[in-house]
Design an enzyme around this catalytic site. Structure first.
Site, short mmCIF file in Angstrom:
data_model
loop_
_atom_site.label_atom_id
_atom_site.label_comp_id
_atom_site.label_asym_id
_atom_site.label_seq_id
_atom_site.Cartn_x
_atom_site.Cartn_y
_atom_site.Cartn_z
CG ASN A 88 -7.56 -4.46 11.71
OD1 ASN A 88 -7.43 -3.80 10.67
ND2 ASN A 88 -7.99 -3.92 12.85
CB SER A 140 -0.73 -0.03 4.37
OG SER A 140 -0.92 1.30 3.92
CE1 TYR A 153 0.84 1.77 9.28
CE2 TYR A 153 0.74 2.68 7.06
CZ TYR A 153 0.16 1.95 8.08
OH TYR A 153 -1.09 1.40 7.91
CB ALA A 155 9.97 -0.09 6.60
CB SER A 156 5.91 -1.75 9.68
OG SER A 156 4.76 -0.97 9.41
CE LYS A 157 0.26 -1.76 8.45
NZ LYS A 157 -0.52 -2.81 9.15
CB ILE A 186 -9.38 3.90 5.09
CG1 ILE A 186 -8.73 2.88 4.13
CG2 ILE A 186 -10.77 3.45 5.51
CD1 ILE A 186 -9.43 2.68 2.82
#
Length: 251
Positions: A88, A140, A153, A155-157, A186
């Protein structure tokens, strides 16, 4: 239903705050034994003191490969093996592409992608030795649709979704399932960087109202049950999935 995770030996990263803490509490409530890995030692020890029989905290800097490999084996020693790996931990940094520093890009990918790869690599002997093993990664909705200020972000997810798909196929023969969870908006402090980029909470609220059919953000407690399901034997035929928790924002 209680004890859905009885007998599960879980290594959970990023379990001391936000969605991770909700996951931890849900895992403990369902009977799991959890080794929590995080860099925040103060919070980690507080959580361990609340659950002294079922939780042990291990500190590690996830940007350091050597610390990840050491903590996996230390956690496995305390747990007596690993049959559930819940990854996580993550970081979000936002900004226009022309202003985004490469140092920030490297930090995001080091924590959000590389660290997860190393955790899985080092945990594989334990996962293969166990039965009904499960790997659950935090991706995500941003990894599927992106948005302004989220190029790094997202691209990383997206990389996590690709990792999930590939490893689910590669590890199926070993009885190891691999899935990802893709939350949308969230309500946690984790999202503050993109809220700031958008221009503040009022702007975020208007975006939520305009784009989420359910008309609101979720709470961490509305995400955690999916992690419980994917960690449990109830999902024994579920693998290679990237499941949205997004209030209908993406179909």
């Amino acid at each position: 239903m209680a004890n859905r995770l009885k007998g599960k030996c879980v290594l959970l990263t990023g379990g001391v705050a936000n969605i991770g803490l909700a996951i931890l509490d849900s895992f403990v409530a369902e009977g799991a034994t959890v080794a929590v890995v995080d860099i925040d030692e103060k919070r980690g020890m507080e959580i361990q003191s609340r659950h002294p029989r079922s939780v042990k905290f291990f500190r590690a800097d996830l940007s350091r490969e050597s610390e990840i490999r050491e903590v996996v084996n230390n956690a496995a020693g305390w747990l007596g093996g690993i049959n559930t790996l819940c990854l996580n931990a993550g970081v979000q940094l936002s900004g226009n592409i022309e202003d985004f520093a490469m140092e920030a890009w490297d930090k995001v990918f080091a924590i959000n992608v590389r660290a997860n790869f190393v955790f899985i690599q080092e945990s594989l002997p334990y996962l293969r030795e166990a039965t009904n093993s499960s790997v659950v990664l935090m991706s995500s909705l941003a990894g599927k649709r992106g948005g302004p200020g989220l190029s790094c972000y997202s691209a990383s997810k997206a990389a996590i979704i690709g990792l999930t798909n590939s490893l689910a196929i590669e590890l199926a023969k070993d009885g190891v399932r691999v899935n990802a969870v893709c939350p949308g908006w969230i309500d946690t402090p984790f999202n503050q960087p993109i809220i700031d980029f958008m221009g503040g909470k009022s702007k975020q609220d208007s975006v939520v109202q305009a784009n989420i059919p359910l008309g609101r953000q979720a709470t961490p407690n509305e995400v955690a049950p999916l992690f419980v399901y994917l960690a449990s034997d109830e999902s024994s035929y579920v693998t290679a999935q990237a499941i949205n928790v997004c209030g209908g924002a993406y179909n």
